[in-house]
Design an enzyme around this catalytic site. Structure first.
Site, short mmCIF file in Angstrom:
data_model
loop_
_atom_site.label_atom_id
_atom_site.label_comp_id
_atom_site.label_asym_id
_atom_site.label_seq_id
_atom_site.Cartn_x
_atom_site.Cartn_y
_atom_site.Cartn_z
N GLY A 133 -65.23 -130.42 -16.24
CA GLY A 133 -66.22 -131.48 -16.34
C GLY A 133 -66.43 -131.82 -17.80
O GLY A 133 -65.77 -132.68 -18.37
N SER A 134 -67.34 -131.09 -18.45
CA SER A 134 -67.54 -131.30 -19.89
C SER A 134 -66.30 -130.91 -20.69
O SER A 134 -66.04 -131.47 -21.75
CB SER A 134 -68.75 -130.48 -20.36
OG SER A 134 -69.93 -130.92 -19.73
N TRP A 158 -66.25 -135.66 -8.64
CA TRP A 158 -67.40 -136.44 -9.07
C TRP A 158 -67.02 -137.89 -9.41
O TRP A 158 -67.51 -138.45 -10.39
CB TRP A 158 -68.10 -135.79 -10.26
CG TRP A 158 -68.43 -134.35 -10.04
CD1 TRP A 158 -67.86 -133.27 -10.64
CD2 TRP A 158 -69.39 -133.83 -9.10
NE1 TRP A 158 -68.40 -132.10 -10.16
CE2 TRP A 158 -69.35 -132.42 -9.21
CE3 TRP A 158 -70.28 -134.43 -8.20
CZ2 TRP A 158 -70.16 -131.60 -8.45
CZ3 TRP A 158 -71.08 -133.58 -7.45
CH2 TRP A 158 -71.03 -132.21 -7.57
N GLY A 341 -100.78 -139.12 -5.00
CA GLY A 341 -100.16 -138.81 -3.72
C GLY A 341 -99.25 -139.92 -3.22
O GLY A 341 -98.20 -139.66 -2.63
N GLU A 364 -71.44 -138.96 -17.46
CA GLU A 364 -70.93 -139.50 -18.74
C GLU A 364 -71.17 -138.53 -19.89
O GLU A 364 -71.38 -138.93 -21.03
CB GLU A 364 -71.56 -140.86 -19.06
CG GLU A 364 -71.39 -141.90 -17.99
CD GLU A 364 -70.08 -142.65 -18.07
OE1 GLU A 364 -69.33 -142.44 -19.04
OE2 GLU A 364 -69.81 -143.45 -17.17
#
Length: 383
Positions: A133-134, A158, A341, A364
């Site tokens: 990923g990274s 992803w 609420g 990103e």
């Protein structure tokens, strides 16, 4: 309330009017229902594509809108304020088109860009993997040369628009070097051997389809490789600089939408015989929300103007992505608090905004990665 925008040309103001009209008529009325149902709004992308909003920052000669990035991003913010799925999807499409526009040969641009930018196609950016990923350089998907084609095997993860996109900007390993062994390809969405995992079950942006992309002996003509072999890593990172600005603009749009709901509610809701907006504690909260939103907008516009001027903007893109997405998380959370609420119910949109904001801090490049990018760039300037 409409954002008071400062745009560079009369044409840009006309584009703003078009965008706001389309957003009001085509996006805002159905965003909540489609998100609740988890429906991918392919028809909406066709609508905004026909209006030219999928191709704004690209040259007219290839079918683009020839708009400066500062204009494109402000239109993107308007879209995202009404429906984040469409804003992010527009940014993803622009990111996918970047590879062709930036690294493609003139023949590839003339052959591919008119379709990509014409409004009828939707693109996807195919970089991340389950174990990469990274750490982009850790990708394992491999493209092996076989005559006049490459045979690709691997799994991407992803991927926004997975299974829905008409084309993918695909990155795959063509060599053993961690950073100089990656190449980029244009991949049609109907290529034989291409399949998709089940859509991810996400906290927010449920209308945006996110899947694994499985490549099983997928053949890509060598003529659809973008740039030289081994230059894909550089292209991927350059594309992400621009893509991060897209996410920054979307995050600001989301924050602005949450702020607008909170301000309206604070003026109408009465407690102790007066509007809750009359209480100083809540006024300070609204002021901080506005300051975070407007500061985020300024950060992405500064980076965009550097990009438009042809100056380095990588660090500023990371700053914008970090500032804007952290602001979106904070502002949407505070909007829920302002509504009390009611904010925690689905009768109001702020609970959805809060769920959607979280992912902007992740995709990103996570905000932890943005801090690394910023710090390393700063330290490079130390004598």
């Amino acid at each position: 309330m409409p954002v008071d925008r400062l745009l560079p040309t009369p044409e840009a103001y006309d584009l703003l009017e078009l965008t706001r009209d389309l957003v009001a008529k085509e996006l805002a009325p159905r965003a909540a229902a489609d998100e609740a149902a988890g429906r991918f709004p392919r028809d909406v992308f066709a609508t905004i594509g026909a209006a030219g909003l999928l191709s704004l920052p690209y040259p007219e000669e290839y079918g683009g809108g020839a708009q400066p990035y500062e204009v494109y991003l402000q239109m993107l913010e308007e879209i995202a304020a009404a429906w984040l799925t469409i804003g992010v999807g527009t940014s993803v499409h622009s990111l996918a088109a970047y590879g062709i526009a930036q690294a493609g040969t003139e023949e590839q641009r003339k052959r591919l860009l008119p379709g990509v930018l014409g409004g009828g196609q939707l693109g996807a950016y195919c970089l991340s993997e389950p174990q990469a990923g990274s750490d982009v350089a850790g990708m394992a998907t491999r493209a092996t040369r076989d005559g006049d084609a490459y045979v690709v095997n691997g799994v991407k993860a992803w991927i926004s628009h997975g299974g829905e996109a008409d084309f993918y900007l695909l990155f795959a390993r063509t060599g053993s070097d961690r950073t100089r062994g990656i190449s980029a390809f244009y991949l049609p969405g109907d290529a034989p051997g291409l399949s998709f995992g089940a859509p991810e079950r996400k906290l927010g942006m449920t209308g945006s389809t996110t899947t694994q992309v499985v490549l099983d002996d997928v053949r890509i003509p060598a003529t659809d490789r973008l740039g030289d072999e081994g230059t894909g890593m550089r292209l991927a990172l350059a594309a992400l600089d621009s893509g991060r600005l897209g996410i920054a603009a979307c995050a600001v749009g989301l924050a602005q939408a949450a702020l607008d709901v909170a301000v309206t509610y604070a003026g109408e809701r009465e407690q102790f015989g007066q509007p809750i907006g009359d209480f100083q504690g809540l006024q300070f909260m609204l002021a901080d929300m506005a300051a975070a939103t407007e500061s985020g907008r300024a950060s992405y516009l500064y980076a965009a103007r550097l990009r438009d001027a042809g100056r380095p903007f990588s660090r500023q893109a990371s700053v914008a992505k970090l500032v804007c997405t952290d602001a979106a998380m904070r502002v949407t959370t505070d909007a829920v608090q302002v509504l009390g609420g009611y904010g925690y119910t689905r009768d109001f949109p702020v609970e959805r905004y809060m769920r959607e904001a979280k992912v902007t801090q992740i995709f990103e490049g996570t905000n932890q990665i943005q801090r690394l990018v910023i710090a390393r760039d700063l330290l490079r300037t130390v004598p």
